[in-house]
Design an enzyme around this catalytic site. Sequence first.
Site, mmCIF file in Angstrom:
data_model
loop_
_atom_site.group_PDB
_atom_site.id
_atom_site.type_symbol
_atom_site.label_atom_id
_atom_site.label_comp_id
_atom_site.label_asym_id
_atom_site.label_seq_id
_atom_site.Cartn_x
_atom_site.Cartn_y
_atom_site.Cartn_z
ATOM 1 N N GLY A 72 0.818 -1.203 0.000
ATOM 2 C CA GLY A 72 0.000 0.000 0.000
ATOM 3 C C GLY A 72 0.855 1.258 0.000
ATOM 4 O O GLY A 72 0.537 2.237 -0.686
ATOM 5 N N SER A 73 1.935 1.229 0.762
ATOM 6 C CA SER A 73 2.821 2.400 0.822
ATOM 7 C C SER A 73 3.395 2.717 -0.551
ATOM 8 O O SER A 73 3.469 3.884 -0.950
ATOM 9 C CB SER A 73 3.979 2.147 1.799
ATOM 10 O OG SER A 73 3.491 1.953 3.099
ATOM 11 N N ASN A 155 -7.013 4.829 9.176
ATOM 12 C CA ASN A 155 -6.567 3.625 9.874
ATOM 13 C C ASN A 155 -6.526 3.798 11.390
ATOM 14 O O ASN A 155 -6.733 2.841 12.129
ATOM 15 C CB ASN A 155 -5.188 3.198 9.360
ATOM 16 C CG ASN A 155 -4.191 4.322 9.335
ATOM 17 O OD1 ASN A 155 -4.404 5.358 8.692
ATOM 18 N ND2 ASN A 155 -3.101 4.164 10.050
ATOM 19 N N GLN A 183 -6.999 1.030 4.037
ATOM 20 C CA GLN A 183 -7.751 0.576 5.210
ATOM 21 C C GLN A 183 -9.222 0.357 4.854
ATOM 22 O O GLN A 183 -9.877 -0.527 5.400
ATOM 23 C CB GLN A 183 -7.628 1.621 6.328
ATOM 24 C CG GLN A 183 -8.059 1.154 7.697
ATOM 25 C CD GLN A 183 -7.226 0.026 8.251
ATOM 26 O OE1 GLN A 183 -7.753 -1.008 8.655
ATOM 27 N NE2 GLN A 183 -5.916 0.182 8.278
ATOM 28 N N GLY A 204 -2.685 -5.551 0.130
ATOM 29 C CA GLY A 204 -3.259 -6.887 0.310
ATOM 30 C C GLY A 204 -3.465 -7.335 1.752
ATOM 31 O O GLY A 204 -4.440 -8.017 2.068
ATOM 32 N N HIS A 205 -2.557 -6.959 2.647
ATOM 33 C CA HIS A 205 -2.605 -7.571 3.983
ATOM 34 C C HIS A 205 -3.651 -6.973 4.913
ATOM 35 O O HIS A 205 -3.811 -7.426 6.042
ATOM 36 C CB HIS A 205 -1.213 -7.564 4.639
ATOM 37 C CG HIS A 205 -0.737 -6.229 5.103
ATOM 38 N ND1 HIS A 205 -0.742 -5.885 6.440
ATOM 39 C CD2 HIS A 205 -0.229 -5.170 4.453
ATOM 40 C CE1 HIS A 205 -0.232 -4.667 6.567
ATOM 41 N NE2 HIS A 205 0.086 -4.213 5.369
ATOM 42 N N CYS A 329 3.029 1.308 13.559
ATOM 43 C CA CYS A 329 4.453 1.580 13.576
ATOM 44 C C CYS A 329 4.865 2.080 14.948
ATOM 45 O O CYS A 329 4.458 3.166 15.361
ATOM 46 C CB CYS A 329 4.769 2.635 12.536
ATOM 47 S SG CYS A 329 3.753 2.485 11.068
#
Length: 387
Positions: A72-73, A155, A183, A204-205, A329
């Site tokens: 995504g980043s 998120n 998200q 994806g995650h 993070c």
Amino acid sequence: MLGKIYLDYAATTPVDPRVLDVMQPYFSASFGNPSSVHRYGQIAEAAVESARETVASVLNCRPDEIVFTSCGSESDNLALRGAALAMREKNGANWIITSRAEHHAVSKTAEHLEKYYDFKVEWLDVDKHGMVTPEMVKKAVCDKTALVSVMYANNEIGTINPIQEIAEICRANGILFHTDAVQAAAYLPVDVNALGVDLMSLGGHKFYGPKGVGALYVRKGTALVPHLTGGAQENGLRAGTQNVPYIVGFAEALRLTHEEREQRAAHVKPLRDRIIGTVLEMIPDSKLTGHLESRLPNHASFVFKDVDGNLLLQLLDAAGFACSSGSACKTGNPEPSEVITSLGFSHDWALGSLRVTLGKDSAPEQVDSFLKVLPSLVDQARKLNQR
Ligand SMILES: *Cc1c(COP(=O)(O)O)cnc(C)c1O
């Protein structure tokens, strides 16, 4: 597993076994390089192109409008940097408009464009629910605006932005609009034509696919300058041999999410509401962060006055509950998150944030046992804070 209860599905989700199944062959038996001419390559290429068609059908777009990325980043980076550079080249526009509540993948990229590429960034304040309103965007755009980037759902605080209305304003002003839907995609419709976006990031995650794979929707005719240069993969927008098994897994996870979206939302929403109701009722000096209604159905987030959020997370972990204080993070610095601060909370509130996010396999009993221990752990964290 470990007697632990996972309540951090906004940080990441486990890979769905059905997804893992379809990925498996592409690690070994069908290991070809999609760019190769021979049969091995053809099989791999067919898998990637079929995944692209699956993603396109969920997004209601053309397959050639999908670029697979590594996360995504990366999708956010490609969208912002790629579109900003291309727009400036085309018409000299050098302003980027984004909000103070974006994920770092967007905000740090905007800062980077300002520092190293001489762009100007206009940071939109959000309202007290963390929302960007169409009026804010309308007021900010001008003929020097290259790109607007506003996330679909937040998120950290779960707030859903009015993406459709914001997209309309951008379209009317001839400005590109990107949304970070990383998200949002787990629970909200991602039809790019209904939303009216030009660029949209997915990862994806966050919806039971593997980590390390993402996608960027790029509306036909939108010029992007690639930042990973080399081979002509992904329409020349992202060099590098495609990660075939992960791309296949990404598409299957998105397909299942699309198919089961309503059912999953119906499962988590009452659990979420029980968490919000109980916390606000049982815990003194507690507040919900984010919007009460325009909110992801699996997402509950709070601030507690005079609580060290990290300490609370440790107490929860020791009691067997995995939660988060916002973004996953961990930086180890005791500064409150910029997203929580953007809501206008003072320091004594902003440091005590807690995010509880549910998933399709969250059970009511898990929520019950969480709610049974949380009030006393907040109390304990408060007492430790006073020392
Ligand atoms: C998780 C997340 C990202 C980053 O995605 P990765 O695949 O982990 O790089 C970006 N934006 C939002 C809103 C997210 O929730």
